[in-house]
Design an enzyme around this catalytic site. Structure first.
Site, mmCIF file in Angstrom:
data_model
loop_
_atom_site.group_PDB
_atom_site.id
_atom_site.type_symbol
_atom_site.label_atom_id
_atom_site.label_comp_id
_atom_site.label_asym_id
_atom_site.label_seq_id
_atom_site.Cartn_x
_atom_site.Cartn_y
_atom_site.Cartn_z
ATOM 1 N N HIS A 192 0.867 -1.179 0.000
ATOM 2 C CA HIS A 192 0.000 0.000 0.000
ATOM 3 C C HIS A 192 0.902 1.226 0.000
ATOM 4 O O HIS A 192 1.853 1.315 0.780
ATOM 5 C CB HIS A 192 -0.892 -0.054 1.248
ATOM 6 C CG HIS A 192 -1.407 1.271 1.704
ATOM 7 N ND1 HIS A 192 -2.171 2.082 0.904
ATOM 8 C CD2 HIS A 192 -1.300 1.915 2.891
ATOM 9 C CE1 HIS A 192 -2.499 3.170 1.588
ATOM 10 N NE2 HIS A 192 -1.980 3.100 2.786
ATOM 11 N N TYR A 244 -5.946 9.153 1.644
ATOM 12 C CA TYR A 244 -6.031 9.730 2.982
ATOM 13 C C TYR A 244 -4.793 10.578 3.228
ATOM 14 O O TYR A 244 -3.762 10.430 2.542
ATOM 15 C CB TYR A 244 -6.195 8.658 4.059
ATOM 16 C CG TYR A 244 -5.034 7.691 4.211
ATOM 17 C CD1 TYR A 244 -3.874 8.054 4.876
ATOM 18 C CD2 TYR A 244 -5.125 6.390 3.719
ATOM 19 C CE1 TYR A 244 -2.814 7.161 5.041
ATOM 20 C CE2 TYR A 244 -4.086 5.494 3.873
ATOM 21 C CZ TYR A 244 -2.931 5.879 4.522
ATOM 22 O OH TYR A 244 -1.887 4.996 4.678
ATOM 23 N N ASP A 304 -28.268 -20.210 17.550
ATOM 24 C CA ASP A 304 -29.551 -20.882 17.737
ATOM 25 C C ASP A 304 -29.629 -22.005 16.706
ATOM 26 O O ASP A 304 -29.265 -21.824 15.547
ATOM 27 C CB ASP A 304 -30.731 -19.917 17.638
ATOM 28 C CG ASP A 304 -30.903 -19.318 16.259
ATOM 29 O OD1 ASP A 304 -29.893 -19.206 15.511
ATOM 30 O OD2 ASP A 304 -32.031 -18.942 15.916
#
Length: 812
Positions: free
Chosen positions: A224, A255, A541
Site C-alpha cells: 500500500h 487519505y 440458535d
C-alpha cells in the site's frame, strides 16, 4: 510468576498490547519474541501511518477501535504522547459519497460515538487546505486521530516488563513445538522456549508461522503506497506534528495526515500488489525494513494529481519520499482471532491494524484468561469461521486483492462478492437457472434472491417500490413470491444452511450439555434450542432433530457451530460430529396448500396428526428418500425436506410437478426474509450475537432452567432478572422507507439503539425493522425514529409476531 507459560510471537502493536493486557490480568509467565529489534521490529507497525478512523459498519470493529483510542490516549513514553487526538474528517466530492457519509454517520451514532455531518464551509474550517469548491460535505469524528504506533509499542512493553514479561529481540522463530496435538514450546534461532500457549501475532508473517502447526491462515500481505511531501508553504512554521484532522478522500482512495510542515499521503487506488509471506525479506536482508518495499512512482501519479486538486496548496510542494508498505488483508476484512482447531494451545491474533490493536489485545487476553471474551462480540473475527473452500489459495488471493481494491468503495449490504464464482451450487441449480434466478452468495452457495420466471405474478398486486438504496438487488417479484407463499405454496432452496450429524452412544448426553433446551426426547422430536457461552451469551440458535436413538441432525448457522461442537467432544470417542452439508440438500415446502402437494406423493401420513409440528420422520417422496421435519421459518404450514445431493434434482422435479397445478411457485431469499420477519423469527449473527442473552433477544422460551446443567446456565440464572435492553419489533408506515440494517434508532435526539434486520412485510403492508432498544422503550405503541442517511423515519414499537400470533397456520 502466575498463569501458564505463554509465548507471543511478534512484538508489534498487537503482540505488545496482548502482553500488556494479559499480564495486567495476572498471567506473567509470558515471553514475547521477535526477529527484529525493539520497539521498531520491522513489521507493519514500524511504518504504519497511524491514522485511526473508528467508523465501521461492524459494531465490534468500532468498539475495538474505540478501546484502542481510549488506551493510547492514556499512554506516553517519557512525556511523549502515544495518540494525537486531532479528530478525523472524511470528505465527499460526489453526491453518492455524501449520501454514504450520512450512512456512516448513522453507523457511528448507532455504536455510541459522537460525530456530525459538516457543510463544505465547515470542512474548510476544520482543514483549511481543502478546496472549498470540490467538497460537498464531510463527516467529523472528534475522537479520531493519529496513533504513534512505535511509541505505543514501547509504552506497553514497559508496562508489561514491570509485571515480569520477558521481551526477546532478534529471536527468529524456526518452529512451533508440539506433542500429542498440543503446543510444548517455540524453537528460535537462539534455542527453545517452553510454552503451554503460543499466540501468533506475527502480522504479515502470520501465514508462515501458522503453517508450522499445519494451520492455513487466509491472509495476504499487500503493498500500500504511502508518500511524504516536502515542506508545503501554506504550512510553514508549524512546529506541532499534527494540528489538523486526519483526512480521508475516499472518492479517490486517498487519505492524508499532518507531519509538521508537510503531509503524509496514503493511496489505495493503485493495482493490488500481493506478496507471499515466504518472500518477505528478513530483517538483516531488508534495505530499510522487511515490511517496506520500493516506492513505485508510476502507481502514484493519479494520487498526486488528485491531491493537488483536493488540496491546492500542495501544488507548491513535491513528493520527496515514499514507500510501498505491506499490510495484512483477509477475505472478509475482519481479523483472524482464536485457537487452532487442530493444535491445542496455538492461538492467532492476525490481520489486525493499528486502529484495532489495543482492543484486540484486550479481547485476546480475556479469551485466554477467562475462557471467553466479555468486552467484545468476536463472532465476526473468529479464525474458525471459514468454510473449507474459503481457505484455498486461489480464493484467498482473489478475495484479498478484491478487498484491497474495494477498501474505500461504497458497498451495498447485499452486494455480491466477485470472483471466484460460482463455487458451491445446490443440485437444484440447473432448474433455478431455467427459471431466471437472480443469485446472491451465501457461504459460497449460489442462492436465489428471486426468479424472473415469476414476473407475471406482479401484475394486479400491491407491491410498493422502496427507496433507491433499498431497491438495489431488489425486484417487485420478491413481494409477489412472498404473497403467493401465503396464498398457495412455494418451494425454497434451503441447502445453504449448515447441517451437522451428531452420533454415537454419548450423543444425547453431549447435546444436553451444550444445549439450553431438552433434546434427549423421543425419536422424531425436533427442538429449537440455543448454544451459549460460559457467560450466558448466545453463540448460536439451532434445531436438533433426533432421528434415531444415537443419531441427531443439527440445523446450524455456520462453521463456528461445528468448531464449538468439536472442541467439546468427549475424549472417550463416544460421540462423532460431521458436517453433512456438502452431501445433502434441502427444500422448504411451505404454504397453506403444502399438504395438498406432498401427501399424494407419499404413502406416509403427513396429516396434522401423522406428523405434528416440530416432529421429524423419514419417508419416500415419489422415489426419493427424505428426512422430513415439520418446521417453517416463514410462518406457514410445511416441511423442510432433506435428501442426498445425488437425488436432489429428482426431489425438486417431483415437488414442482405437484405444486405447479395448484398455483405454487419457487421463491427466493428476498421473500423468505420478509416472511420470517413478519413472523418474528430471529437470525443469529444479525439479530443476536455473542453479546446478547436469550431473555434480551426474546428467545428465553428456548431455555429450560429446570434441566440438568448446561454451558452458560449459571450465568443465565444471574442475568435473567437484569434485562436492560430488548430486541424489539418496529413497524414503518411509509412503504418507501425500507431500511437495510445497522441504522441508529432515536428517542428524540438521543441515539438509543440500532436496527438489526429489516424488510417490507408484503402480507401486513408495513415496513418491518427489528432493533435493539433500552428495555423501557420496548413497549408496544412507543414512537421512535430511525436514522436513514439524512432522514429520520417514523417508526413505532409493535407487538410481535406481526403475523399469525395464534400459530394456527403453522399448526394446521
Amino acid at each position: 510468576m502466575a498463569g501458564p507459560r505463554v509465548v507471543i510471537i511478534g512484538a508489534g502493536v498487537v503482540g505488545a498490547a496482548l502482553a500488556d493486557e494479559i499480564s495486567a490480568r495476572g498471567w506473567t509467565e509470558v515471553t514475547v519474541v521477535d526477529q527484529g529489534p525493539l520497539p521498531a521490529t520491522g513489521g507493519s507497525t514500524s511504518h504504519a501511518p497511524g491514522l485511526v478512523f473508528q467508523t465501521n459498519s461492524s459494531k465490534t470493529m468500532t468498539e475495538l477501535a474505540r478501546y484502542t483510542v481510549e488506551k493510547f490516549c492514556s499512554l506516553d513514553v517519557d512525556g511523549k504522547p502515544c495518540f494525537l487526538q486531532v479528530g478525523g474528517l472524511e470528505v465527499a466530492t460526489t453526491p453518492e459519497r455524501l449520501a454514504e457519509l450520512h450512512r456512516r454517520h448513522g453507523w457511528i451514532s448507532a455504536w455510541g460515538i459522537e460525530s456530525r455531518i459538516l457543510t463544505p464551509d465547515e470542512c474548510v474550517e476544520q482543514h483549511p487546505l481543502v478546496n472549498r469548491d470540490k467538497v460537498l460535505g464531510g463527516l467529523l469524528v472528534l475522537t479520531d486521530g493519529l496513533a504513534k504506533a512505535v511509541l505505543a509499542v514501547e509504552a506497553q512493553i514497559r508496562r508489561a516488563t514491570e509485571r515480569g514479561v520477558r521481551f526477546l529481540a532478534r529471536h527468529e522463530v524456526l518452529d512451533v513445538l508440539r506433542a500429542d496435538g498440543e503446543v510444548t514450546g517455540v524453537l528460535t534461532d537462539q534455542g527453545e522456549i517452553p510454552a503451554d500457549i503460543v499466540v501468533c501475532c506475527a502480522g504479515i508473517w502470520g501465514p508462515k508461522i501458522a503453517r508450522m502447526v499445519g494451520m492455513n491462515l487466509p491472509l495476504t500481505p499487500l503493498a500500500h503506497q504511502l508518500a511524504w511531501t516536502g515542506p508545503v508553504p501554506a504550512l510553514a512554521g508549524q512546529t506541532e506534528e499534527a494540528v489538523r484532522p486526519i483526512l480521508r478522500h475516499q472518492d479517490a482512495d486517498l487519505y492524508y495526515r499532518d507531519r509538521f510542515d508537510g503531509l503524509g499521503i496514503g493511496y489505495y487506488g493503485h493495482r493490488p500488489m500481493p506478496i507471499s509471506a515466504d518472500d518477505i525479506l528478513s530483517v538483516d536482508e531488508a534495505e530499510d525494513m522487511p515490511s517496506v518495499l520500493k516506492f513505485t512512482e508510476e502507481d502514484f501519479e493519479d494520487a498526486w494529481t488528485e491531491t493537488q486538486s483536493l488540496l491546492p496548496a500542495t501544488k507548491e510542494a513535491k513528493v520527496e519520499e515514499g514507500i510501498n508498505g505491506l499490510f495484512s488483508f483477509t477475505t472478509d476484512n475482519f481479523p483472524l482471532l482464536g485457537e487452532s482447531p487442530d493444535v491445542k494451545g496455538f492461538w492467532v491474533a492476525e490481520a489486525v491494524w493499528v486502529t484495532h490493536s489495543a482492543g484486540v489485545g484486550r479481547a485476546m487476553a480475556e479469551w485466554l484468561v477467562d475462557g471467553h471474551c466479555s468486552s467484545f462480540d468476536l463472532h465476526e473475527c473468529d479464525v474458525n469461521r471459514f468454510e473449507p473452500h474459503q481457505l484455498s489459495p486461489e480464493y484467498v488471493l482473489a478475495r484479498d486483492c478484491q478487498n484491497f481494491v474495494e477498501v474505500y468503495d461504497i458497498l451495498h449490504p447485499l452486494q455480491p462478492s466477485g470472483d471466484p464464482r460460482p463455487i458451491r451450487t445446490s443440485p437444484f441449480h440447473p432448474r433455478q437457472q431455467e427459471h431466471g434466478a437472480f443469485f446472491l452468495e451465501a457461504n459460497g452457495w449460489e442462492r436465489p434472491q428471486w426468479y424472473e420466471a415469476n414476473a407475471s405474478l406482479v401484475e394486479g398486486r400491491s407491491i410498493p417500490t422502496p427507496n433507491d438504496w433499498a431497491a438495489q438487488y431488489w425486484s417487485p417479484i420478491v413481494g409477489a413470491e412472498a404473497q403467493v407463499t401465503r396464498e398457495t405454496v412455494a418451494m425454497y432452496d434451503m441447502t445453504a444452511l449448515k447441517r451437522l450429524e451428531v452420533s454415537g452412544p454419548g450423543a444425547s448426553a453431549f447435546l444436553e450439555r451444550l444445549c439450553t433446551g431438552k433434546v434427549a426426547k423421543s425419536v422424531g422430536s425436533v427442538t429449537y434450542t440455543l448454544l451459549l457461552d460460559h457467560d450466558g451469551g448466545i453463540r448460536s440458535d439451532i434445531t436438533v432433530a433426533r432421528l434415531a436413538r444415537d443419531l441427531f441432525q443439527v440445523g446450524a448457522n455456520g462453521n463456528l457451530d461445528l468448531d464449538w461442537f468439536t472442541r467439546h467432544l468427549p475424549t472417550d470417542g463416544t460421540v462423532q460430529v460431521r458436517d453433512i452439508t456438502p452431501g445433502t440438500c434441502c427444500i422448504g415446502l411451505w404454504g397453506p396448500l403444502a399438504r395438498k402437494v406432498l401427501q399424494p406423493l407419499t404413502d406416509e401420513d403427513f396429516s396434522g396428526d401423522g406428523l405434528k409440528y416440530f416432529r421429524a420422520k423419514r419417508a419416500y417422496i415419489g422415489s426419493v428418500p427424505v428426512t422430513a421435519m415439520r418446521l417453517s421459518y416463514v410462518g406457514e404450514l410445511g416441511w423442510e425436506l432433506y435428501t442426498t445431493a445425488d437425488q436432489g434434482l429428482k426431489l425438486w422435479d417431483t415437488l414442482w410437478q405437484a405444486a405447479k397445478p395448484l398455483g405454487g411457485v419457487i421463491a427466493g431469499r428476498g421473500a423468505f426474509n420478509s416472511l420470517r420477519l413478519e413472523k418474528g423469527y430471529r437470525s443469529f449473527g444479525t439479530d443476536m450475537t455473542y453479546e446478547h442473552d436469550p431473555y434480551e433477544a426474546g428467545v428465553g422460551f428456548a431455555v429450560k432452567l429446570d434441566k440438568d446443567d448446561f454451558i452458560g446456565k449459571a450465568a443465565l440464572e444471574r442475568r435473567k432478572e437484569n434485562v436492560r435492553r430488548r430486541l424489539t419489533c418496529l413497524t414503518i408506515d411509509d412503504p418507501r422507507s425500507v431500511v437495510m440494517g445497522k441504522e441508529p434508532v432515536y428517542d428524540g435526539d438521543r441515539a438509543v439503539g440500532y436496527v438489526t434486520s429489516a424488510a417490507y412485510g408484503y402480507t401486513i403492508g408495513k415496513g418491518i425493522a427489528y432493533a435493539w432498544l433500552p428495555a423501557e422503550l420496548a413497549t408496544p405503541g412507543t414512537p421512535v425514529h430511525i436514522g436513514y442517511f439524512d432522514q429520520r423515519i417514523e417508526a413505532v414499537v409493535a407487538e410481535e409476531p406481526l403475523f399469525d400470533p395464534t400459530m394456527s397456520r403453522l399448526r394446521g
